[in-house]
Design a protein around this motif. Structure first.
Motif, PDB file in Angstrom:
ATOM      1  N   GLY A  84       2.356 -49.567  36.550  1.00 59.77           N
ATOM      2  CA  GLY A  84       3.692 -49.715  38.040  1.00 59.77           C
ATOM      3  C   GLY A  84       4.962 -50.753  37.288  1.00 59.77           C
ATOM      4  O   GLY A  84       5.909 -50.915  38.457  1.00 59.77           O
ATOM      5  N   LEU A  85       4.162 -50.766  36.007  1.00 58.88           N
ATOM      6  CA  LEU A  85       5.381 -51.308  35.562  1.00 58.88           C
ATOM      7  C   LEU A  85       6.647 -50.647  35.728  1.00 58.88           C
ATOM      8  O   LEU A  85       6.477 -49.745  34.685  1.00 58.88           O
ATOM      9  N   VAL A  86       8.003 -51.883  35.454  1.00 59.61           N
ATOM     10  CA  VAL A  86       8.767 -50.608  35.363  1.00 59.61           C
ATOM     11  C   VAL A  86      10.237 -51.574  35.020  1.00 59.61           C
ATOM     12  O   VAL A  86       9.880 -53.193  34.905  1.00 59.61           O
ATOM     13  N   ASP A  87      10.689 -51.314  33.418  1.00 56.41           N
ATOM     14  CA  ASP A  87      12.162 -52.077  33.200  1.00 56.41           C
ATOM     15  C   ASP A  87      13.569 -52.481  34.544  1.00 56.41           C
ATOM     16  O   ASP A  87      13.748 -51.607  34.856  1.00 56.41           O
ATOM     17  N   THR A  88      13.656 -54.087  34.907  1.00 56.32           N
ATOM     18  CA  THR A  88      14.826 -54.312  35.374  1.00 56.32           C
ATOM     19  C   THR A  88      15.954 -54.779  34.205  1.00 56.32           C
ATOM     20  O   THR A  88      15.501 -55.201  33.396  1.00 56.32           O
TER      21      THR A  88
ATOM     22  N   LYS B  62       3.739 -47.541  32.653  1.00 54.18           N
ATOM     23  CA  LYS B  62       4.081 -47.726  33.177  1.00 54.18           C
ATOM     24  C   LYS B  62       3.050 -46.989  34.421  1.00 54.18           C
ATOM     25  O   LYS B  62       3.077 -47.192  35.768  1.00 54.18           O
TER      26      LYS B  62
ATOM     27  N   CYS C 128       6.771 -54.761  38.587  1.00 50.36           N
ATOM     28  CA  CYS C 128       6.277 -54.553  39.093  1.00 50.36           C
ATOM     29  C   CYS C 128       6.434 -53.254  40.155  1.00 50.36           C
ATOM     30  O   CYS C 128       7.660 -54.399  40.883  1.00 50.36           O
ATOM     31  N   LYS C 129       6.809 -52.191  40.149  1.00 50.10           N
ATOM     32  CA  LYS C 129       7.723 -51.048  40.837  1.00 50.10           C
ATOM     33  C   LYS C 129       7.140 -51.198  41.859  1.00 50.10           C
ATOM     34  O   LYS C 129       8.280 -51.440  42.625  1.00 50.10           O
ATOM     35  N   ASP C 130       6.168 -51.866  43.051  1.00 56.94           N
ATOM     36  CA  ASP C 130       6.511 -52.118  43.660  1.00 56.94           C
ATOM     37  C   ASP C 130       6.897 -53.590  44.428  1.00 56.94           C
ATOM     38  O   ASP C 130       6.829 -54.034  45.684  1.00 56.94           O
ATOM     39  N   ARG C 131       7.737 -54.101  43.801  1.00 61.21           N
ATOM     40  CA  ARG C 131       8.211 -55.436  43.942  1.00 61.21           C
ATOM     41  C   ARG C 131       7.253 -56.739  44.398  1.00 61.21           C
ATOM     42  O   ARG C 131       8.225 -57.267  44.743  1.00 61.21           O
TER      43      ARG C 131
ATOM     44  N   ILE D 137      11.023 -57.196  32.937  1.00 60.28           N
ATOM     45  CA  ILE D 137       8.934 -55.832  33.651  1.00 60.28           C
ATOM     46  C   ILE D 137       9.210 -56.834  34.565  1.00 60.28           C
ATOM     47  O   ILE D 137       8.951 -58.326  34.987  1.00 60.28           O
TER      48      ILE D 137
ATOM     49  N   SER E 277      10.858 -55.785  27.561  1.00 61.03           N
ATOM     50  CA  SER E 277      11.702 -54.258  28.009  1.00 61.03           C
ATOM     51  C   SER E 277       9.653 -54.051  27.597  1.00 61.03           C
ATOM     52  O   SER E 277       9.008 -54.001  26.572  1.00 61.03           O
TER      53      SER E 277
END
Length: 83
Positions: free
Chosen positions: A62-66, A59, A72-75, A70, A6
């Motif tokens: 563009g990194l996010v927790d899933t 953040k 990238c937010k844009d997938r 971890i 995370s």
């Protein structure tokens, strides 16, 4: 070393790599190891806010927790789930 699970664990993973790997890494050139050891000897530890710096920086990149770690937010780095 381990890949952080995370954003809140990035700092811990980094400190583990610094502590356990850098001084013994066979791929690190000796002059870089010497510079690292010099910097480490002259750096204060536990600087207030340093953990949050790594979270905030991740953040901004563009990194996010899933639930899968971890990403990238844009997938762009999401791999399809294998069944």
């Amino acid at each position: 070393s381990t890949f952080p699970s995370s954003l809140n664990r990035i700092y811990q993973s980094l400190t583990m790599m610094i502590r356990d790997h850098f001084e013994i890494c066979p791929a690190m050139p000796s002059e870089l190891k010497a510079k690292y050891k010099d910097l480490r000897a002259n750096t204060s530890q536990g600087i207030d806010g340093s953990k949050q710096y790594w979270v905030d920086s991740a953040k901004k990149l563009g990194l996010v927790d899933t639930d899968r770690g971890i990403f990238c937010k844009d997938r762009r780095h999401f791999a399809p789930t294998q069944t």
